[in-house]
Scaffold this motif. Structure first.
Motif, short mmCIF file in Angstrom:
data_model
loop_
_atom_site.label_atom_id
_atom_site.label_comp_id
_atom_site.label_asym_id
_atom_site.label_seq_id
_atom_site.Cartn_x
_atom_site.Cartn_y
_atom_site.Cartn_z
N HIS A 274 56.18 5.70 18.31
CA HIS A 274 56.59 6.50 17.28
C HIS A 274 58.25 7.06 17.54
O HIS A 274 58.34 7.14 18.73
N ASP B 114 60.55 10.45 17.13
CA ASP B 114 60.38 11.99 16.85
C ASP B 114 61.39 12.23 15.76
O ASP B 114 62.25 11.55 15.46
N HIS C 281 58.22 5.75 21.59
CA HIS C 281 57.52 5.99 22.85
C HIS C 281 55.95 6.40 22.34
O HIS C 281 55.88 6.75 21.04
FE LIG Z 1 56.82 12.27 20.25
#
Ligand SMILES: [Fe+2]
Length: 206
Positions: free
Chosen positions: A80, A82, A165
């Protein structure tokens, strides 16, 4: 990813671990500590001799503790992006096994989105079941992603807004980490607020 090796002395690390154990909500994988002045001040005291961390402890930092063992290791292998462009990852406990929850990062997997719509579109493109399968396969074949084994006492800083990540699972023992997120992008948009609320809800024990 920038690594700061052996920067946290053992007594600081144990003071930190004891404090975070107390503050981590029982039987949950994630505890969220934003808008908590007492918590922020306590961390500033603990990290007083480590400027890179103290400087990142801000009123609007999104601070999370993560505690994972074999039983609650389901939030693994979920690549994903952030909503924040700076994350400091401080491991406190790392199991001594192959699947120890290490962070896996594909740096600069996307260009910086210029608006919240393109942020959402690339999130949807990379964060779905089919993409996840392909991305995990890519990692297993040694493409694009790098495993970062950060030991307690060291910490790393990375850009999870453009870096895709995820974490490995934990197959024995327990992993505990502190995450400090800063520089929230598109902070005032309804959609980013909703994503944050939803991701907190989705990891709550039901
Ligand atoms: Fe994350």
């Amino acid at each position: 990813m920038k690594e700061y090796s052996n920067r946290i002395p053992p007594d600081t690390l144990s003071a930190l671990t004891n404090y975070l154990e107390q503050k981590h909500q029982e039987n949950t994988t994630f505890s969220f500590h934003q808008d908590n002045k007492e918590f922020l001040n306590q961390l500033r005291i603990i990290f007083k001799d480590i400027p890179e961390i103290v400087d990142s402890l801000k009123e609007d930092s999104y601070i999370v503790t993560r505690k994972v063992n074999k039983a609650n290791s389901k939030v693994a292998f979920c690549p994903h992006f952030d909503n924040y462009s700076s994350t400091i990852l401080i491991p406190l406990k790392v199991p001594d096994s192959k699947f120890n929850g290490d962070i896996i990062l594909w740096e600069n997997a996307r260009k910086t989105p210029s608006n919240v719509i393109s942020h959402m579109i690339s999130k949807l493109y990379f964060q779905n079941k089919i993409a996840t399968k392909k991305l995990v396969k890519m990692f297993n074949e040694g493409k694009n992603f790098t495993r970062h084994s950060v030991k307690p006492g060291s910490f790393v800083q990375f850009d999870g807004f453009v870096g895709l990540h995820f974490n490995l699972n934990v197959d024995s023992g327990e992993r505990m980490s502190l995450l400090i997120h800063n520089d929230k992008k598109f902070a005032n948009t309804f959609i980013v607020k909703m994503i944050e609320k939803y991701s907190q809800y989705s990891v709550k024990p039901k």
